[in-house]
Design an enzyme around this catalytic site. Structure first.
Site, mmCIF file in Angstrom:
data_model
loop_
_atom_site.group_PDB
_atom_site.id
_atom_site.type_symbol
_atom_site.label_atom_id
_atom_site.label_comp_id
_atom_site.label_asym_id
_atom_site.label_seq_id
_atom_site.Cartn_x
_atom_site.Cartn_y
_atom_site.Cartn_z
ATOM 1 C CB SER B 104 46.092 172.347 24.343
ATOM 2 O OG SER B 104 45.920 172.530 25.702
ATOM 3 C CG ASP B 226 38.400 175.362 26.066
ATOM 4 O OD1 ASP B 226 38.510 174.605 27.053
ATOM 5 O OD2 ASP B 226 39.290 175.511 25.215
ATOM 6 C CG HIS B 254 40.986 172.143 25.863
ATOM 7 N ND1 HIS B 254 41.277 173.482 25.750
ATOM 8 C CD2 HIS B 254 42.186 171.520 25.983
ATOM 9 C CE1 HIS B 254 42.584 173.651 25.815
ATOM 10 N NE2 HIS B 254 43.159 172.478 25.946
#
Lengths: 378, 276
Positions: B104, B226, B254
């Site tokens: 991320s 996502d 995610h």
């Protein structure tokens, strides 16, 4: 829900609350019932939590009905394995009223915390300010003292040292003008030695003077495109058989004369410390913009701003990387047999510091040296 | 494995970021967790690399088991502060030729670290990264400013949720006995103050201009669905990052390193093999 966060089964209450039929939801991902913000929260926190911990309790999220009406709910989740398949049970209750109370409490808490934080920060600032004032006064006196010394030193260099040197030259000239056979051969050798030594001394005095007067000049600051500056310098050296690899460079803010001198010193060093033998000297210059803390010495102070980072690297003889800080010290010569006085990198560092920049070196013996310069950008 | 004892400064960095070092290899593989959790999220992926690499995990300040003493609001008002964490760890452990794996936002944090010290990193693996989460003219990030404001609100409302997720893990899960042995470990613990500032820096931020500066070869792992880093964002990353490889894996959500660890491991292994 299954491990991919898709609905496996939905109870009638959930359908009634959200306005969906059960068969519309089954197979869909959890996201369909969440507000956009709650989706982020789900993906970044709730999902990892349930996957690692197998349960999540009393989490506040906002679900979204078919008509996109937001409903605040409290969510519990538990993961169980049923006939070899991982199932996650989500239960939630609407908390309209409770949420309203909570919001008020949170607002009050936030106001109190903000006030506390501000107060706390103000107190800290006040303390720091007082410390700084005392510190600054001390530094100011020291600086004044140093400044006086420097001025005197500069005077010594320009006058007191130059004068005897000039006299040595005059007397050596007188000897030189004597009849060729007036001196013994030893005398002639000594005379040549005196000439060389005094010429070196003159260069040294000139360099020192330049170094110590760098600060006092009121430099004119402008936006400078480094590309042509480096190109000009490289052209001077290309005729000496040095190869250049120049990449696009950013525009910086600074004093043209100072920066030109900086890069001339750096390129000159790269050329001066070239390998002996067949390997042609290669100088690579490249640049990019990087974020860097603008506080250079105060600990625990941070302000990230953009700097131009220019690297000048060579394939020269290099030096022991443990000496990467020492090379910037004045009159520090790592290679006694190379030309120059050991001022190049000291002058470079001074120019960079005057620009509120940073300079560092990295090197490997036999492989070459890389100098990295950070300079403020426009 | 480290064979020489660490100096005091190095030890303080190891303590500060709760650094854990495992693995039998010599080349370091540094795993950086994303927003909202801590290093425990790598537990399904990192062990797969222990045979061939030196596997290093850590928590950012205010996450996992780190102490809040080292939190500095000024430093962490920018992703560069987090990138400095990564660099500080590399310096303290004298890591070179590092393969940095970031989930991320740690994809971008890793990119900033690699832009700052290109010589230190050999590869960058970004799992579900995004250079900008908010939509902009001609750019689809996935979110509007209001969404982010609501997220901050939601987090604020979950003060107890974020705080109580530190509760000791008491688990009775026969399928995953390894989890049960870790009583007392914290899971996804994040200090609320830290999480709120981190969320603002992450979700209001814009790092699109940094992508072209990344020279380190990079792998972008993208899942099919996502909402935080949609497929368009993966494409944007790949199109604007030099020396990058985009790998869309058969996974959703995610957190592919948790939902599809095998696919994630294979993707990373395949990428590292290709380049070696």
């Amino acid at each position: 829900m299954d491990a991919e966060s898709r609905f496996v089964s939905v109870n009638p209450f959930a359908c009634e609350l959200t306005g969906y039929h059960a068969d519309e939801l089954i197979g869909k991902r959890m996201d369909i019932l969440l507000s956009v913000a709650s989706r982020i929260y789900f993906q970044t926190h709730i999902y990892p939590l349930v996957t690692l911990y197998n349960s999540a309790n009393e989490l506040y999220v906002t679900i979204q009905t078919r008509q996109r009406v937001p409903i605040p709910v409290l969510l519990n989740a538990a993961a169980h394995t049923h006939e070899g398949q991982l199932l996650i049970y989500f239960t939630f209750i609407p908390v309209h009223q409770r949420r309203l109370y909570e919001k008020e409490i949170l607002a009050a808490k936030k106001a109190a915390e903000d006030a506390l934080l501000r107060n706390d920060e103000l107190l800290k600032l006040q303390q720091r300010l007082e410390q700084h004032q005392a510190e600054q006064d001390r530094q100011l006196s020291q600086l004044q003292q140093r400044n006086n010394e420097l001025e005197q030193f500069s005077k010594i260099i320009t006058h007191d040292l130059q004068e005897p040197l000039r006299k040595i030259n005059v007397f050596a000239g007188l000897l030189d003008n004597e009849q060729p056979d007036a001196l013994t051969s030893m005398g002639n050798t000594a005379l040549t030695g005196i000439g060389k030594a005094s010429s070196r001394l003159r260069t040294l005095i000139g360099d020192l003077q330049l170094y110590f007067t760098l600060t006092s000049q009121q430099a004119e600051i402008e936006s400078i495109d480094l590309q042509p500056v480096i190109e000009d310098i490289s052209q001077e050296y290309e005729s000496m058989g040095v190869h250049f690899d120049l990449k696009p460079l950013p525009t910086v803010v600074g004093n043209r004369e100072g920066l030109t001198s900086l890069f001339r010193h750096l390129v000159d060093n790269a050329v001066k410390f070239r390998q002996v033998g067949d390997t042609p000297a290669m100088v690579r210059v490249s640049g990019t913009v990087v974020g860097h803390n603008s506080f250079r010495t105060t600990p625990d102070k941070y302000n990230y701003v953009d700097y131009a980072r220019i690297t000048v690297s060579d394939n020269g003889i290099g030096f022991d990387n443990q000496q990467r800080d020492e090379v910037f010290r004045i009159l520090k010569k790592l290679h006694p047999r190379t030309p120059g006085m050991g001022l190049g990198l000291a002058v470079s560092k001074k120019i960079v510091e005057l620009h509120n920049g940073q300079i560092s070196a990295e090197s490997a013996v036999g492989k070459g040296t890389k100098i990295t310069v950070l300079l403020p950008i426009a | 494995m480290l064979t020489t004892p660490l100096s005091a400064t190095s030890q303080s960095v190891v303590d500060r970021y709760n650094v854990t070092i495992t693995g039998q290899g010599t080349q370091p593989m540094l795993f950086a967790h994303g927003f909202g959790c801590d290093q425990s999220m790598w537990r399904f992926v990192a062990p797969a690399f222990e045979a061939s690499y030196q596997v290093i995990c850590f928590d950012y300040i205010g996450h996992g088991r780190t102490s809040m003493d080292a939190y500095n609001r000024e430093r962490y008002a920018s992703l560069h502060g987090y990138a400095q964490d990564v660099l500080d760890i590399c310096h303290a452990l004298d890591l070179h030729d590092v393969i940095l794996v970031g989930h991320s936002v740690s994809g971008m944090i890793g990119a900033l670290a690699a832009i700052n010290e290109p010589d230190r990193f050999s590869r960058l693996v970004m799992v579900s990264p995004s250079p900008r989460y908010m939509n902009d003219e001609g750019y689809h990030g996935g979110f509007e400013r209001e969404d982010i404001e609501e997220l901050l609100d939601t987090m604020d409302g979950n003060f107890f949720g974020w705080a109580t997720s530190t509760a000791p893990a008491i688990m009775a899960n026969s399928e995953r006995p390894e989890l049960g042995n870790e009583l007392g470990l914290t899971f996804c613990h994040t200090d609320l103050e830290v999480a709120l500032q981190f969320a603002k820096v992450v979700f209001y931020g814009d790092n699109r201009k940094d992508l072209p500066k990344l020279q380190t070869p990079s792998l972008i792992i993208q899942t099919l669905e996502d909402i935080i880093a949609p497929v368009e964002v993966g494409d944007y990353m790949a199109n604007h990052t030099p020396n990058s490889t985009l790998h869309v894996i058969d996974a959703t959500g995610h957190c592919p390193h948790m939902s599809a660890p095998n696919e994630t491991i294979q993707s990373i292994e395949q990428y590292l093999r290709q380049l070696n």
